[in-house]
Motif scaffolding. Structure first.
Motif, PDB file in Angstrom:
ATOM      1  N   GLY A   1      -8.457   2.937  -3.969  1.00 46.59           N
ATOM      2  CA  GLY A   1      -7.418   3.467  -4.837  1.00 46.59           C
ATOM      3  C   GLY A   1      -7.308   2.604  -6.073  1.00 46.59           C
ATOM      4  O   GLY A   1      -8.318   2.267  -6.698  1.00 46.59           O
ATOM      5  N   LEU A   2      -6.074   2.194  -6.407  1.00 47.39           N
ATOM      6  CA  LEU A   2      -5.918   1.299  -7.557  1.00 47.39           C
ATOM      7  C   LEU A   2      -5.527  -0.104  -7.110  1.00 47.39           C
ATOM      8  O   LEU A   2      -4.528  -0.665  -7.565  1.00 47.39           O
ATOM      9  CB  LEU A   2      -4.898   1.864  -8.556  1.00 47.39           C
TER      10      LEU A   2
ATOM     11  N   THR B   1       0.812  -1.227   0.000  1.00 47.32           N
ATOM     12  CA  THR B   1       0.000   0.000   0.000  1.00 47.32           C
ATOM     13  C   THR B   1       0.844   1.274   0.000  1.00 47.32           C
ATOM     14  O   THR B   1       0.333   2.340  -0.341  1.00 47.32           O
ATOM     15  CB  THR B   1      -0.948   0.012   1.214  1.00 47.32           C
ATOM     16  N   GLY B   2       2.121   1.175   0.363  1.00 50.44           N
ATOM     17  CA  GLY B   2       2.971   2.361   0.413  1.00 50.44           C
ATOM     18  C   GLY B   2       3.177   2.976  -0.964  1.00 50.44           C
ATOM     19  O   GLY B   2       3.158   2.274  -1.976  1.00 50.44           O
ATOM     20  N   TYR B   3       3.361   4.279  -0.992  1.00 51.31           N
ATOM     21  CA  TYR B   3       3.688   5.031  -2.208  1.00 51.31           C
ATOM     22  C   TYR B   3       2.526   5.072  -3.206  1.00 51.31           C
ATOM     23  O   TYR B   3       2.668   4.768  -4.381  1.00 51.31           O
ATOM     24  CB  TYR B   3       4.999   4.518  -2.833  1.00 51.31           C
TER      25      TYR B   3
ATOM     26  N   VAL C   1      -4.763   9.088  -8.377  1.00 46.31           N
ATOM     27  CA  VAL C   1      -5.431   7.875  -7.882  1.00 46.31           C
ATOM     28  C   VAL C   1      -6.577   8.273  -6.947  1.00 46.31           C
ATOM     29  O   VAL C   1      -7.681   7.723  -7.015  1.00 46.31           O
ATOM     30  CB  VAL C   1      -4.428   6.966  -7.143  1.00 46.31           C
ATOM     31  N   LYS C   2      -6.314   9.264  -6.098  1.00 44.16           N
ATOM     32  CA  LYS C   2      -7.326   9.633  -5.108  1.00 44.16           C
ATOM     33  C   LYS C   2      -8.562  10.266  -5.772  1.00 44.16           C
ATOM     34  O   LYS C   2      -9.691   9.927  -5.441  1.00 44.16           O
ATOM     35  CB  LYS C   2      -6.712  10.633  -4.129  1.00 44.16           C
TER      36      LYS C   2
ATOM     37  N   GLY D   1      -4.257   5.974  -2.808  1.00 44.70           N
ATOM     38  CA  GLY D   1      -4.652   7.362  -3.042  1.00 44.70           C
ATOM     39  C   GLY D   1      -4.054   8.347  -2.040  1.00 44.70           C
ATOM     40  O   GLY D   1      -4.364   9.533  -2.088  1.00 44.70           O
ATOM     41  N   GLU D   2      -3.232   7.855  -1.139  1.00 42.72           N
ATOM     42  CA  GLU D   2      -2.398   8.706  -0.267  1.00 42.72           C
ATOM     43  C   GLU D   2      -0.999   8.111  -0.363  1.00 42.72           C
ATOM     44  O   GLU D   2      -0.832   6.974  -0.796  1.00 42.72           O
ATOM     45  CB  GLU D   2      -2.853   8.648   1.200  1.00 42.72           C
TER      46      GLU D   2
END
Ligand SMILES: Cc1ncc(COP(=O)(O)O)c(C=O)c1O
Length: 459
Positions: free
Chosen positions: A380-381, A265-267, A351-352, A271-272
């Motif tokens: 997000g994606l 989920t990082g980077y 993404v967000k 969406g964050e």
């Protein structure tokens, strides 16, 4: 001699003769042959036959800026010429890990300002496990060393990663896990919510399992809780929004450290920059890897919160831990350039505010209604499609875990790479996907579902 001098058949034969692959049934692979990917550009990968495939998995959840980025190759080349390697042991440093650490501290959630590097997510989780136990020992509480993790969690493939993970099949081959790690229920509403239970209430109940585990052991025995904000390899299991804040409240109540594994989920994926921000929590450690370099170089960064860092620094003494390639100058140069590209192109915001919501809507409108689909979900994606025999009862095809691969194989044949895990199909595309790419993917998924339906109904 380059690979172009070899035919596909020859490469497959050599692959079978000499190359043991990760997470592979080698007997089966020797019968079918491997798929050999030879080049890639933007959102597409190409196999040795020249077939173009839209990459719905960003490699392995990592190629967030897409393929073919000359800037990343140039950054690696320049760094290799200037200084290909020097270590960061024994009070040495090189410039790029230093500058990357500063950048990561800027991007990380509040209170997270230090970085410990490795080359893989598994290594970073080994570091995280050792670090939290070391922290409590430095605090004079060496008995506070139990870790609470989750069933079906994935934290990598080393002994510590597998022990932290909750995959039964991996544990069976482990021959003895790292002691004092327990696994509690996952926040997976589709299968585990009770009839009539709201998403919100289910999230609280799943978090309560963490509290129960703390109380069972005694809070003075529990070092930390670790979880992926969204379970990735376990099937893109997205917790209700009530889950993480409640887990954080419980951890604070019992003085248990909160460790997030954001290797997937990082980077930007949710969406964050970090899913900690998406779910509104302030963890003590954040494990990151993969998209830190968009997969162009192997690199992981364990982001360490101020509380742990302060003890490590103030109590002093050597932390007997580290890897030859920790803070590798070339990998860190590539990471810096990768983050620069993500910022310059506004990929996280995109993404967000654009592609994430569009992806969610497209899955709902074009895929969810299919007879084979029990549920679609995304954040997000990253997304999941549950494959069922019966939508209403959620009954699966038998044998368990056999249906999604049928859909996956049709999807690949339609020109879309995605992954099947158990009875779930998962997607985690590069963050450069546009609305058009999402439309293309949905068309191919719909077609694959139709073809798979014909196969599966014949069974
Ligand atoms: C959440 C999570 N943690 C850790 C890892 C392990 O990372 P690596 O394969 O780089 O060791 C992975 C890999 O997929 C992962 O998804």
């Amino acid at each position: 001699m380059t690979y172009q001098n070899y035919s596909l058949k020859q490469l497959q034969q050599i692959d079978a003769a000499h190359h043991l692959h990760p997470f592979t049934d080698h007997k089966e692979m020797r019968e079918t042959g491997s798929r050999i990917i030879t080049r890639a550009n933007g959102p597409f990968i190409y196999d040795s036959e020249g077939t173009e495939i839209l990459d719905g998995m960003a490699g392995l959840w990592c190629v967030n800026v897409g393929y073919g980025r000359d800037e990343l190759a140039d950054a690696a080349y320049a760094q290799m010429k200037e200084l290909p390697y020097y270590n960061s042991f024994f009070k040495c440093s090189t410039p790029t890990p230093v500058l990357l650490a500063k950048k990561l501290a800027e991007l990380a959630p509040k209170g997270v300002n230090q970085v410990f590097y490795g080359s893989s997510g598994s290594e970073a989780n080994d570091t995280a496990l050792r670090l939290v136990r070391h922290y409590w020992a430095l605090e004079g509480k060496p008995q506070k060393n139990r870790i609470i993790a989750r069933k079906m969690g994935y934290h990598g493939s080393t002994i510590a990663g597998t022990s932290l993970g909750g995959m039964d099949l991996m544990h069976k081959q482990l021959g003895g896990a790292v002691p004092n790690i327990v696994h509690v229920m996952m926040p997976y509403a589709y299968e585990l919510a009770l009839p009539g239970e709201s998403d919100h209430d289910f999230g609280l109940r799943a978090a309560k399992a963490v509290e129960d585990a703390i109380l069972e052991a005694g809070a003075d025995k529990v070092a930390a809780f670790i979880g992926e904000p969204v379970m990735g390899a376990g099937g893109v299991k997205i917790p209700p929004m009530s889950y993480w804040p409640e887990v954080q409240r419980i951890c604070r109540k019992y003085d248990v450290l909160l460790m997030l594994d954001e290797v997937i989920t990082g980077y930007g994926r949710t969406g964050e920059w970090f899913a900690a921000q998406t779910f509104g929590v302030e963890p003590d450690t954040i494990t990151t890897a993969k998209a830190l370099t968009s997969g162009y170089q192997p690199l992981s960064a364990l982001l360490v919160g101020d509380r742990i860092a302060a003890t490590l620094v103030e109590k002093g003494g050597e932390f007997y831990h580290g890897y030859t390639y920790a803070g590798h100058p070339v990998a860190c140069a590539v990471a810096l350039k990768n983050l620069e590209i993500m910022e310059r192109e506004g990929l996280v915001d995109r993404v967000k505010n654009d592609t994430g919501p569009y992806f969610a809507k497209a899955l709902q409108e074009r895929i969810a209604g299919h007879d084979l689909v029990g549920e679609v979900r995304s954040i997000g994606l990253m997304g999941a499609i549950e494959i069922v025999r019966d939508k209403a009862t959620k009954e699966r095809f038998l044998p368990a875990g056999s249906a999604a691969v049928v859909v996956r194989d049709h999807a690949i044949a339609q020109g879309l790479m995605l992954r099947a895990t158990g009875d779930t199909m998962i997607l985690s595309p590069p963050l450069i996907w546009t609305r058009e790419t999402i439309d293309m993917a949905c068309e191919r998924i719909a077609k694959a579902l139709d073809l798979a339906q014909a196969d599966l109904r014949r069974r």
